[in-house]
Design a protein around this motif. Structure first.
Motif, PDB file in Angstrom:
ATOM      1  N   UNK A 113      -1.333   1.885  -9.684  1.00  9.72           N
ATOM      2  CA  UNK A 113      -0.719   1.277 -10.911  1.00  9.72           C
ATOM      3  C   UNK A 113       0.692   2.084 -11.495  1.00  9.72           C
ATOM      4  N   UNK A 114       1.247   1.291 -12.065  1.00  8.06           N
ATOM      5  CA  UNK A 114       2.621   1.911 -12.641  1.00  8.06           C
ATOM      6  C   UNK A 114       2.185   2.824 -13.823  1.00  8.06           C
ATOM      7  N   UNK A 115       2.616   3.950 -13.980  1.00  6.89           N
ATOM      8  CA  UNK A 115       2.243   4.808 -15.038  1.00  6.89           C
ATOM      9  C   UNK A 115       2.151   4.440 -16.563  1.00  6.89           C
ATOM     10  N   UNK A 116       3.451   3.668 -16.538  1.00  7.56           N
ATOM     11  CA  UNK A 116       3.571   3.288 -18.044  1.00  7.56           C
ATOM     12  C   UNK A 116       2.703   2.234 -18.374  1.00  7.56           C
ATOM     13  N   UNK A 117       1.964   1.634 -17.297  1.00 10.94           N
ATOM     14  CA  UNK A 117       0.944   0.401 -17.555  1.00 10.94           C
ATOM     15  C   UNK A 117      -0.074   1.155 -18.307  1.00 10.94           C
ATOM     16  N   UNK A 118      -0.536   2.434 -17.486  1.00  8.44           N
ATOM     17  CA  UNK A 118      -1.742   2.987 -18.226  1.00  8.44           C
ATOM     18  C   UNK A 118      -1.394   3.460 -19.511  1.00  8.44           C
ATOM     19  N   UNK A 119      -0.148   4.010 -19.892  1.00  7.50           N
ATOM     20  CA  UNK A 119       0.056   4.443 -21.156  1.00  7.50           C
ATOM     21  C   UNK A 119       0.000   3.392 -22.139  1.00  7.50           C
ATOM     22  N   UNK A 120       0.517   2.354 -21.912  1.00  4.93           N
ATOM     23  CA  UNK A 120       1.041   1.216 -22.595  1.00  4.93           C
ATOM     24  C   UNK A 120      -0.502   0.772 -23.349  1.00  4.93           C
ATOM     25  N   UNK A 121      -1.534   0.845 -22.624  1.00  7.06           N
ATOM     26  CA  UNK A 121      -2.916   0.286 -23.352  1.00  7.06           C
ATOM     27  C   UNK A 121      -3.877   1.245 -23.679  1.00  7.06           C
ATOM     28  N   UNK A 122      -3.329   2.659 -23.869  1.00  4.09           N
ATOM     29  CA  UNK A 122      -4.175   3.580 -23.991  1.00  4.09           C
ATOM     30  C   UNK A 122      -5.084   3.415 -25.628  1.00  4.09           C
ATOM     31  N   UNK A 123      -4.178   2.858 -26.676  1.00  4.95           N
ATOM     32  CA  UNK A 123      -5.115   2.741 -27.940  1.00  4.95           C
ATOM     33  C   UNK A 123      -6.022   1.651 -27.618  1.00  4.95           C
ATOM     34  N   UNK A 124      -5.644   0.636 -26.800  1.00  5.94           N
ATOM     35  CA  UNK A 124      -6.690  -0.476 -26.788  1.00  5.94           C
ATOM     36  C   UNK A 124      -7.791   0.078 -26.090  1.00  5.94           C
ATOM     37  N   UNK A 125      -7.781   0.853 -24.917  1.00  4.08           N
ATOM     38  CA  UNK A 125      -8.774   1.357 -24.418  1.00  4.08           C
ATOM     39  C   UNK A 125      -9.806   2.188 -25.167  1.00  4.08           C
TER      40      UNK A 125
END
Length: 420
Positions: free
Chosen positions: A69-81
């Protein structure tokens, strides 16, 4: 695609090799501790070693997919997780399955999911994202408050389950915050609070005679009076030794410390009674010498130390444990909380020390890689992982050798885990 290829070529293979060595060593020990001669196949899913092998394969697969996965993809949804995990922690209190006195699991047929484990990941990611934002510094009061809220929200929900072991692991984040610039005074205050809380528990049912006071006082009130005396000495010292322009600030800190100490002294007993299960309270009291153990309430630790001592210096050899094995079942929970006993009895002091060396190398390597990160997000997250693993290892082995109360914290990579 080019960026993903770069990620794969930049994998730290030394760390990966350490991970595989410890996971395989854990699988080998689980096989030995639960060996069933009627079902000897290590891939047999009706046995714990078969399930552990399955979770190992699944974890490797998930790790590989996450790597793609693209690193920014994981970072983008941190608060949602993080929000999803908070929702799960609330839901488990309402519809969760009660197990061993704690409502901490969702049950799905023969499987179970414990949201508290996901909370460790979500809090680590949330802290990493928040503190990596430009202009965010832990020296600011607002930043400190928001960071502590990220930690306290899931911790309080986990307390309600109750799961004291997981809550204690959340204290590991204090080390991460110290690395990211929080003053060392917070570490000292945490250590001081732990010492005061322990002393308060030891004195909770005692009567103490103090000088100049004609009657004995309850232990916790006597401790409060002693803290007040120390504070008075501190005020005198500040007046004599500290510059006038700094005296108001020093007196404020001393007053806050005094109030916090008295609050800890008179609240720790309430927390002890409400947050811990009866058997956990008994084990803590036995460890602190607050009660005798004629009924063998501390049998877990006694049997654990007997199994570890039985291994001697070189051990009895693989599959030759006489206490920590599936047939004898001398040690309770020997494949989870007390897997270290099987390892120690079979491989002795040399094997146990070797495992500690592996964990040490693993943690040092994570910290080394964290310090080389260009991104503050990845550095902070790596430190969170290292500190959580450090606390797990320290407390689990402490339980096994009788230096910590039995509170149900597994040994990473070695204890039987996954969804069960």
């Amino acid at each position: 695609m080019r960026q993903n290829n770069i990620q794969i070529t930049q994998i730290d293979w030394f760390l990966i090799c350490l991970y595989f060595v410890m996971c395989l060593a854990g699988l080998v020990n689980i096989y030995s501790s639960n060996y069933n001669p009627e079902k000897p196949e290590i891939y047999n899913l009706s046995q714990e070693y078969g399930k552990q092998l399955l979770w190992f394969v699944i974890s490797i697969t998930l790790g590989f997919l996450i790597l793609l996965l693209e690193g920014n993809f994981l970072r983008k949804f941190v608060y949602e997780f993080y929000g999803i995990v908070i929702t799960l922690l609330i839901a488990v209190l309402l519809v969760g399955v009660e197990k061993n006195g704690a409502k901490a699991w969702f049950g799905f047929g023969g499987f179970g999911i414990q949201p508290a484990e996901f909370a460790k990941v979500s809090v680590s990611l949330a802290i990493a994202k928040y503190l990596s934002q430009p202009g965010t510094k832990l020296q600011d009061s607002k930043t400190r408050i928001n960071t502590f809220l990220f930690i306290l929200a899931p911790a309080l929900l986990i307390m309600l389950q109750p799961d004291a072991g997981t809550v204690i692991v959340f204290a590991s984040y204090i080390l991460v915050l110290y690395r990211e610039g929080m003053g060392g005074n917070f570490l000292l205050f945490g250590l001081f609070a732990a010492i005061i809380a322990t002393i308060s528990l030891i004195l909770k049912d005692s009567e103490i005679k103090l000088l100049l006071i004609p009657e004995e006082l309850p232990g916790q009130w006597a401790l409060s009076l002693i803290m007040l005396c120390f504070a008075c000495i501190g005020y005198i010292g500040i007046k004599q030794q500290v510059q006038k322009r700094q005296q108001a600030k020093a007196n404020l800190y001393l007053t806050i410390g005094l109030i916090a100490s008295i609050c800890i002294i008179h609240s720790v007993d309430y927390g002890f009674e409400k947050l811990l299960k009866p058997h956990q309270k008994e084990r803590v009291e036995i460890l602190l010498g607050l009660r005798d153990d004629p009924d063998g309430k501390g049998y877990n630790i006694d049997r654990s130390k007997a199994a570890i001592g039985s291994g001697g210096f070189t051990g009895k050899g693989y599959m030759n444990a006489t206490l920590a094995n599936a047939e004898q079942k001398h040690v309770p929970m020997q494949s989870t909380d007390f897997i270290f006993c099987t390892l120690s009895e079979e491989w002795g002091f040399i094997g146990s020390f070797g495992v500690l060396i592996l964990f040490g190398l693993f943690l040092i390597r994570i910290i080394y890689l964290a310090e080389r990160q260009r991104s503050a997000f990845t550095r902070i997250y790596a430190y969170c992982v290292a500190c959580i693993i450090f606390f797990h290892v320290m407390i689990n082995i402490g339980m096994a050798i009788g230096l910590a109360p039995v509170i149900g914290i597994p040994l990473p990579f070695f204890s039987y885990g996954g969804l069960h």
